[in-house]
Design a protein around this motif. Sequence first.
Motif, PDB file in Angstrom:
ATOM      1  N   GLU A  32       0.834  -1.209   0.000  1.00 44.51           N
ATOM      2  CA  GLU A  32       0.000   0.000   0.000  1.00 44.51           C
ATOM      3  C   GLU A  32       0.867   1.258   0.000  1.00 44.51           C
ATOM      4  O   GLU A  32       0.628   2.197  -0.758  1.00 44.51           O
ATOM      5  CB  GLU A  32      -0.916  -0.004   1.230  1.00 44.51           C
ATOM      6  N   ARG A  33       1.891   1.277   0.842  1.00 41.53           N
ATOM      7  CA  ARG A  33       2.785   2.442   0.919  1.00 41.53           C
ATOM      8  C   ARG A  33       3.587   2.587  -0.370  1.00 41.53           C
ATOM      9  O   ARG A  33       3.799   3.705  -0.852  1.00 41.53           O
ATOM     10  CB  ARG A  33       3.719   2.313   2.126  1.00 41.53           C
ATOM     11  N   THR A  35       2.649   1.692  -3.372  1.00 37.67           N
ATOM     12  CA  THR A  35       1.724   2.235  -4.374  1.00 37.67           C
ATOM     13  C   THR A  35       1.560   3.733  -4.177  1.00 37.67           C
ATOM     14  O   THR A  35       1.565   4.503  -5.137  1.00 37.67           O
ATOM     15  CB  THR A  35       0.360   1.520  -4.293  1.00 37.67           C
ATOM     16  N   GLU A  36       1.431   4.159  -2.922  1.00 37.86           N
ATOM     17  CA  GLU A  36       1.284   5.576  -2.605  1.00 37.86           C
ATOM     18  C   GLU A  36       2.521   6.361  -3.037  1.00 37.86           C
ATOM     19  O   GLU A  36       2.417   7.429  -3.644  1.00 37.86           O
ATOM     20  CB  GLU A  36       1.041   5.753  -1.112  1.00 37.86           C
ATOM     21  N   SER A  39       2.750   6.739  -6.810  1.00 37.42           N
ATOM     22  CA  SER A  39       1.791   7.742  -7.260  1.00 37.42           C
ATOM     23  C   SER A  39       2.318   9.156  -7.012  1.00 37.42           C
ATOM     24  O   SER A  39       2.220  10.037  -7.879  1.00 37.42           O
ATOM     25  CB  SER A  39       0.460   7.547  -6.546  1.00 37.42           C
ATOM     26  N   ILE A  40       2.884   9.380  -5.853  1.00 35.50           N
ATOM     27  CA  ILE A  40       3.446  10.690  -5.513  1.00 35.50           C
ATOM     28  C   ILE A  40       4.609  11.034  -6.448  1.00 35.50           C
ATOM     29  O   ILE A  40       4.704  12.155  -6.960  1.00 35.50           O
ATOM     30  CB  ILE A  40       3.899  10.729  -4.043  1.00 35.50           C
TER      31      ILE A  40
END
Length: 95
Positions: A32-33, A35-36, A39-40
């Motif tokens: 999850e992190r 992926t975040e 994206s950033i």
Amino acid sequence: MKKQQTMILDDEEQSILAAFESGEFESVLSDERKTELVSIAQASVKKDKRINIRIAQRDLDAIQRKALQEGMPYQTLIASILHKYASGRLTEQRA
């Protein structure tokens, strides 16, 4: 063909490299992190607007010298400075 450079590592760096290569380090990054963060990163490199500005020649010369010292194009340095300022990571220092 490019000549490959060899790096000279001190004892501490050699120790860290040996530990890494032997698998002693383990990532704690969750999917999850990750992926975040991806994206950033993608959003931060998206450059979809163009601007034109006028600055003093001496300022441009100074920026170009700094960029050369950093090994990057001067436009990239300017964009980085503007991004840091806009995100609050570049602030004025008072004497």
